[in-house]
Structures are given as structure tokens and as C-alpha cells.
Design an enzyme around this catalytic site. Sequence first.
Site, PDB file in Angstrom:
ATOM      1  N   ASP A  67       0.623  -1.082  -0.009  1.00  0.00           N
ATOM      2  CA  ASP A  67       0.020  -0.114  -0.131  1.00  0.00           C
ATOM      3  C   ASP A  67       0.794   1.209  -0.142  1.00  0.00           C
ATOM      4  O   ASP A  67       2.106   1.200   0.050  1.00  0.00           O
ATOM      5  CB  ASP A  67      -0.963  -0.020   1.254  1.00  0.00           C
ATOM      6  CG  ASP A  67      -0.321  -0.343   2.652  1.00  0.00           C
ATOM      7  OD1 ASP A  67       1.057  -0.284   2.617  1.00  0.00           O
ATOM      8  OD2 ASP A  67      -0.778  -0.638   3.435  1.00  0.00           O
ATOM      9  N   ASN A 136      -7.196  -2.749  14.553  1.00  0.00           N
ATOM     10  CA  ASN A 136      -8.603  -2.854  13.856  1.00  0.00           C
ATOM     11  C   ASN A 136      -8.631  -4.036  13.071  1.00  0.00           C
ATOM     12  O   ASN A 136      -9.676  -4.414  12.271  1.00  0.00           O
ATOM     13  CB  ASN A 136      -9.092  -1.783  13.350  1.00  0.00           C
ATOM     14  CG  ASN A 136      -8.690  -1.271  12.127  1.00  0.00           C
ATOM     15  OD1 ASN A 136      -7.844  -1.917  11.620  1.00  0.00           O
ATOM     16  ND2 ASN A 136      -8.608  -0.070  11.552  1.00  0.00           N
ATOM     17  N   HIS A 138      -7.102  -4.682  10.395  1.00  0.00           N
ATOM     18  CA  HIS A 138      -6.714  -4.448   8.977  1.00  0.00           C
ATOM     19  C   HIS A 138      -5.388  -5.132   8.236  1.00  0.00           C
ATOM     20  O   HIS A 138      -4.649  -5.309   9.356  1.00  0.00           O
ATOM     21  CB  HIS A 138      -6.810  -2.822   8.595  1.00  0.00           C
ATOM     22  CG  HIS A 138      -5.412  -2.362   8.916  1.00  0.00           C
ATOM     23  ND1 HIS A 138      -5.526  -1.069   9.260  1.00  0.00           N
ATOM     24  CD2 HIS A 138      -4.185  -2.439   9.335  1.00  0.00           C
ATOM     25  CE1 HIS A 138      -4.179  -0.437   9.530  1.00  0.00           C
ATOM     26  NE2 HIS A 138      -3.504  -1.487   9.624  1.00  0.00           N
ATOM     27  N   GLU A 143      -9.348  -1.820   5.478  1.00  0.00           N
ATOM     28  CA  GLU A 143     -10.039  -1.747   6.795  1.00  0.00           C
ATOM     29  C   GLU A 143     -11.208  -2.241   6.896  1.00  0.00           C
ATOM     30  O   GLU A 143     -11.749  -2.897   5.914  1.00  0.00           O
ATOM     31  CB  GLU A 143     -10.282   0.253   7.205  1.00  0.00           C
ATOM     32  CG  GLU A 143      -9.177   1.118   6.910  1.00  0.00           C
ATOM     33  CD  GLU A 143      -8.348   1.179   7.997  1.00  0.00           C
ATOM     34  OE1 GLU A 143      -8.116   0.149   8.790  1.00  0.00           O
ATOM     35  OE2 GLU A 143      -7.670   2.210   8.126  1.00  0.00           O
TER      36      GLU A 143
END
Length: 264
Positions: A67, A136, A138, A143
Site C-alpha cells: 500500500d 482494528n 486491517h 480497513e
Amino acid sequence: MQIVILNDAAEVAAYGADIFSTQLQRKAESVLGLATGSTPVALYQELIRRNREGLVSFKDATTFNLDEYLGLHGSHPQSYRYFMDEQLFNHIDVDKDKTHVPPGDAKNPLTACQDYEARMAAAGGVDLQLLGIGRNGHIGFNEPSSGLTSRTRVKTLTRETIEDNARFFEEGEYQPHLSITMGIGTILDAKKVVLLATGENKAEAVHAMVEGPLTAACPASALQLHKDAVIVVDLKAASKLKDIEFYQHIEAENQKLQDYLASL
Ligand code: PGA
């Protein structure tokens, strides 16, 4: 999933480095999927050391990063291209022309995503993908609520991720809230996946990934679908797993099987 529970972050880095070294020794022209963040830094340092000592070479390898922040040029110190150059590429024998990070400065981010997928396909697909995990759940910048078959695309970052990454930016400095990230489907296409997690603040996410349901609410849980996913965690990141003893028992049995096969 193979769950490997080790004592501390140093052991996690060494175990990850062994997986990468073995991959490159078996196939010098491997296509490696790479990750940014704090967790892989120790692994990269170990790979740099092994490269310097001639134990592993990246000369014929191709890399694709997961990313990049949308809106940052690769020369920006907070860009993931800059991170990779500084933390790994500048210190190993890789051909920089064969290292790929999504272009954060793409004029047309949508076609840039398609182009990134096409480049991966043209390289023969990713042989070994490195992952971290967000608090979280990810993976990459996928996400919670990310499609489980998603491909490389533009993703909006959650407030939590922006806050977690704020430590890398100067006070008042522009911090992107969009990214280009490989999709979950893209990640699942890798032939082998290794996810590293260390520290107590990852324990909940590790539990959800390994023992929770398969759900877009925890993108890393998609690895439950992968046929060769290795989850390497330290004791702190493993601390919320319910079946620690079972995972350790499996590893001991696996080792016995490997020893037996090696003795044949
Ligand atoms: P970290 O990030 O290694 O900096 O904790 C992991 C991630 O967000 O994927």
C-alpha cells in the site's frame, strides 16, 4: 492457518527472516509482497544482515508493496516508497527497477490500481506476501468492511489508523486520509502469506483473526481461507488466544514430522 507463538519480537523477526531466506534460496527470482509499519523493521534488519553476509540474495527478486498513501510522492519522508528505500532496498542487492510500491502521486489513481494489478500478474503473481495487522484487524490498508474479494483500489483510512500513524508525521503536517492498497482478494492470491504481530496492543486483533468468525469486520480473518498462511506472534500478541496450548502442540507435532521426513 499455521500459528507460531514465539517468546519475543526478536524471535518473530528471525522466524520471518528464515521464511524469506528459504523462499529466495528455493527460487531466486521470487516475487515478494512487502509491508511497511513498525513490525517488519526488525525483519528487514535481519534480512539486510543476511544479505551482507552473503546468506541470501535479492538480485533476481521482484517486490510489490501492499500500500501507499494517496497524495504523497515517493520522495516524501512519510511515503511508503521512502520507507522501503530507507529500511530495506538501499541496503540490499535488489534491482530498484524491480521494486514496486503503489504510486501515491498517480494522476489517475483508478487506472494506477488496475496497472498495479496488471504488473503483479505479469510478474507471475506474488510467491510470498508479508503482512502486519492493525489494531482494528486491517491488512494492508483494508480497513474493516473491506470486501473479502477486493482488488487493488483507493481506500479511506479509519480514524483509528490515522491516529495510529500520526506518530510518524510532524505536528501540523499534512497527513493523508486516503490510500492505494492491494485488496483482500489480491492478498489471498499470494502463494504463501506470513503475518507478523508483536505486542499486547495486537492481542485482540490476533484473537479475532485466528479464532473469530470470517468477517469483513476483521479483514485479517480472511486469511482463514488461505491454504498457506503462517501467523507468527510473540507471547504478548498471543495473550488473548484461547487455544495457545493446542497451537503449540500442533507446532511440536509439525516439527516431529519435519524431522522424520528429513531422516528418510
Ligand atoms: P505496525 O502496523 O506494524 O506499525 O503496528 C501494522 C499495520 O497497520 O498493518
